[in-house]
Design an enzyme around this catalytic site. Structure first.
Site, PDB file in Angstrom:
ATOM      1  N   ARG A  87      11.966  -1.158  11.466  1.00 46.57           N
ATOM      2  CA  ARG A  87      10.620  -1.295  12.301  1.00 46.57           C
ATOM      3  C   ARG A  87      10.677  -2.508  13.128  1.00 46.57           C
ATOM      4  O   ARG A  87      10.672  -3.673  12.339  1.00 46.57           O
ATOM      5  CB  ARG A  87       9.528  -1.176  11.036  1.00 46.57           C
ATOM      6  CG  ARG A  87       8.976  -0.120  10.921  1.00 46.57           C
ATOM      7  CD  ARG A  87       7.959   0.293   9.839  1.00 46.57           C
ATOM      8  NE  ARG A  87       6.979  -0.496  10.306  1.00 46.57           N
ATOM      9  CZ  ARG A  87       5.966  -0.454   9.597  1.00 46.57           C
ATOM     10  NH1 ARG A  87       5.737   0.085   8.408  1.00 46.57           N
ATOM     11  NH2 ARG A  87       4.631  -1.339  10.143  1.00 46.57           N
TER      12      ARG A  87
ATOM     13  N   ARG B  12      11.710  -6.081   4.987  1.00 50.74           N
ATOM     14  CA  ARG B  12      11.513  -4.733   5.151  1.00 50.74           C
ATOM     15  C   ARG B  12      12.017  -4.363   6.503  1.00 50.74           C
ATOM     16  O   ARG B  12      12.748  -3.560   6.804  1.00 50.74           O
ATOM     17  CB  ARG B  12      10.039  -4.333   5.005  1.00 50.74           C
ATOM     18  CG  ARG B  12       9.954  -2.831   5.201  1.00 50.74           C
ATOM     19  CD  ARG B  12       8.494  -2.249   5.164  1.00 50.74           C
ATOM     20  NE  ARG B  12       7.503  -2.695   6.156  1.00 50.74           N
ATOM     21  CZ  ARG B  12       6.241  -2.565   6.027  1.00 50.74           C
ATOM     22  NH1 ARG B  12       5.807  -2.197   4.639  1.00 50.74           N
ATOM     23  NH2 ARG B  12       5.270  -2.957   6.984  1.00 50.74           N
TER      24      ARG B  12
ATOM     25  N   LYS C  10       0.715  -1.337   0.120  1.00 48.93           N
ATOM     26  CA  LYS C  10      -0.109   0.017  -0.119  1.00 48.93           C
ATOM     27  C   LYS C  10       0.873   1.218   0.038  1.00 48.93           C
ATOM     28  O   LYS C  10       0.600   2.213  -0.674  1.00 48.93           O
ATOM     29  CB  LYS C  10      -1.103   0.046   1.117  1.00 48.93           C
ATOM     30  CG  LYS C  10      -1.957  -1.208   1.298  1.00 48.93           C
ATOM     31  CD  LYS C  10      -2.764  -0.982   2.566  1.00 48.93           C
ATOM     32  CE  LYS C  10      -2.227  -1.007   3.980  1.00 48.93           C
ATOM     33  NZ  LYS C  10      -1.467  -2.512   4.282  1.00 48.93           N
TER      34      LYS C  10
ATOM     35  N   ARG D 278      -0.376  -9.393  13.468  1.00 47.33           N
ATOM     36  CA  ARG D 278      -0.986  -8.308  12.650  1.00 47.33           C
ATOM     37  C   ARG D 278      -1.953  -8.887  11.487  1.00 47.33           C
ATOM     38  O   ARG D 278      -3.044  -8.412  11.261  1.00 47.33           O
ATOM     39  CB  ARG D 278      -0.070  -7.490  11.983  1.00 47.33           C
ATOM     40  CG  ARG D 278       0.635  -6.442  12.870  1.00 47.33           C
ATOM     41  CD  ARG D 278       2.095  -6.163  12.438  1.00 47.33           C
ATOM     42  NE  ARG D 278       2.377  -5.417  11.294  1.00 47.33           N
ATOM     43  CZ  ARG D 278       3.527  -5.289  10.594  1.00 47.33           C
ATOM     44  NH1 ARG D 278       4.557  -5.809  11.371  1.00 47.33           N
ATOM     45  NH2 ARG D 278       3.616  -4.649   9.589  1.00 47.33           N
TER      46      ARG D 278
ATOM     47  N   ARG E  80      -9.201   0.798   9.152  1.00 54.64           N
ATOM     48  CA  ARG E  80      -8.974  -0.700   9.478  1.00 54.64           C
ATOM     49  C   ARG E  80     -10.064  -1.560  10.317  1.00 54.64           C
ATOM     50  O   ARG E  80      -9.827  -2.645  10.932  1.00 54.64           O
ATOM     51  CB  ARG E  80      -7.621  -0.630  10.470  1.00 54.64           C
ATOM     52  CG  ARG E  80      -6.363  -0.842   9.363  1.00 54.64           C
ATOM     53  CD  ARG E  80      -5.166  -0.647  10.462  1.00 54.64           C
ATOM     54  NE  ARG E  80      -4.033  -1.686   9.792  1.00 54.64           N
ATOM     55  CZ  ARG E  80      -3.041  -1.147   9.344  1.00 54.64           C
ATOM     56  NH1 ARG E  80      -2.800   0.108   9.102  1.00 54.64           N
ATOM     57  NH2 ARG E  80      -2.257  -1.936   9.176  1.00 54.64           N
TER      58      ARG E  80
HETATM   59  P1  ADP Z   1       1.457  -2.282   7.921  1.00 55.24           P
HETATM   60  O1  ADP Z   1       0.257  -2.102   7.118  1.00 55.24           O
HETATM   61  O2  ADP Z   1       2.438  -2.882   7.023  1.00 55.24           O
HETATM   62  O3  ADP Z   1       0.815  -3.116   9.003  1.00 55.24           O
HETATM   63  P2  ADP Z   1       1.203   0.461   9.077  1.00 55.24           P
HETATM   64  O4  ADP Z   1       2.457   1.275   9.126  1.00 55.24           O
HETATM   65  O5  ADP Z   1       0.071   0.804   8.117  1.00 55.24           O
HETATM   66  O6  ADP Z   1       2.168  -1.192   8.530  1.00 55.24           O
HETATM   67  O7  ADP Z   1       0.884   0.180  10.512  1.00 55.24           O
HETATM   68  C1  ADP Z   1       1.594  -0.216  11.735  1.00 55.24           C
HETATM   69  C2  ADP Z   1       1.043  -0.348  12.733  1.00 55.24           C
HETATM   70  O8  ADP Z   1       0.212   0.755  13.076  1.00 55.24           O
HETATM   71  C3  ADP Z   1      -0.274  -1.361  12.798  1.00 55.24           C
HETATM   72  O9  ADP Z   1       0.322  -2.894  13.040  1.00 55.24           O
HETATM   73  C4  ADP Z   1      -1.099  -0.906  14.015  1.00 55.24           C
HETATM   74  O10 ADP Z   1      -0.741  -0.948  15.294  1.00 55.24           O
HETATM   75  C5  ADP Z   1      -1.062   0.535  13.730  1.00 55.24           C
HETATM   76  N1  ADP Z   1      -2.080   1.303  12.914  1.00 55.24           N
HETATM   77  C6  ADP Z   1      -1.636   2.012  11.593  1.00 55.24           C
HETATM   78  N2  ADP Z   1      -3.147   2.216  11.077  1.00 55.24           N
HETATM   79  C7  ADP Z   1      -3.912   1.903  12.212  1.00 55.24           C
HETATM   80  C8  ADP Z   1      -5.312   1.985  12.141  1.00 55.24           C
HETATM   81  N3  ADP Z   1      -5.943   2.643  11.097  1.00 55.24           N
HETATM   82  N4  ADP Z   1      -5.980   1.804  13.071  1.00 55.24           N
HETATM   83  C9  ADP Z   1      -5.365   1.056  14.176  1.00 55.24           C
HETATM   84  N5  ADP Z   1      -4.127   1.004  14.191  1.00 55.24           N
HETATM   85  C10 ADP Z   1      -3.346   1.372  13.067  1.00 55.24           C
END
Ligand code: ADP
Length: 192
Positions: free
Chosen positions: A134, A128, A14, A146, A89
């Site tokens: 990270r 990654r 994404k 996740r 989400r």
């Molecule tokens: P990825 O999609 O690879 O998991 P992100 O950078 O989008 O990576 O998200 C990393 C973490 O941030 C998620 O595992 C979650 O803990 C938190 N997070 C991100 N966006 C949201 C959201 N919309 N709602 C709740 N938690 C979120």
């Protein structure tokens, strides 16, 4: 306004595709993951609290992310539209987003879901993790958690948007440029 949600599990691409799309379509980019990491880097209370969830591979509470997105939209009211990456989400987040956009007489125009097999996702995330630093990409246990969160809380959004006739799936395996081309064709169909 043209508002697009890039949908898909962790590691689906994404972020990579958002960067290309926002340049081509001149949209503002909202990545809740990036916003949360920026809060953490700035050492804010929100960032510290959010990190406890992120480190475990759990979703951050809805109220926190919804508030962050709301602020971001209010700071970018001159944008011609947004790409939402990693948000919404949960169904509660999707409903809150609809309400926020309604205030601007806008809504979600398209939801494009990147479809990638789970084994490939794990490989990509661990890779990654080696370069990004990270922590949530370095532990297979956190990664699996996740996915669990994704299956339980995020995947229901696919039906939410399918019922509104806004969802299309796009194959997310293969060349980045090919996937980008597929996303652009979908967007161009909706915009025309
Ligand atoms: P990825 O999609 O690879 O998991 P992100 O950078 O989008 O990576 O998200 C990393 C973490 O941030 C998620 O595992 C979650 O803990 C938190 N997070 C991100 N966006 C949201 C959201 N919309 N709602 C709740 N938690 C979120």
């Amino acid at each position: 306004m043209f508002n697009l949600i890039l949908f898909g599990p962790p590691g689906a691409g994404k972020g990579t595709q958002s960067e290309r799309l926002l340049e081509k379509y001149q949209l503002a980019h909202i990545s809740t993951g990036d916003l949360l990491r920026a809060e953490r880097a700035a050492g804010t209370q929100l960032g510290v609290q959010a990190n406890e969830y992120i480190a475990k591979g759990e979703l951050v509470p809805d109220a926190v992310v919804i508030g962050m997105v709301r602020n971001y939209i209010l700071e970018h009211t001159d944008a011609s539209g947004f790409i939402f990456d990693g948000f919404p989400r949960t169904v509660a987040q999707a409903e809150a987003l609809d309400t926020m956009l309604e205030e601007f007489g806008a809504g979600i125009d398209a939801v494009l879901g990147l479809e990638v097999e789970e084994d490939e996702l794990v490989k990509r995330l661990l890779l990654r993790g080696q370069s990004s630093g990270r922590a949530d990409d370095q532990s297979e246990e956190t990664i699996r958690n996740r996915f669990q969160e994704y299956m339980n809380k995020t995947l229901p959004l696919q039906s939410y948007y399918t019922e509104q006739d806004k969802y299309s799936g796009v194959p997310g395996m293969g060349e980045i440029e090919t996937i980008f081309g597929d996303l652009c064709s979908q967007i161009d169909q909706v915009r025309s």
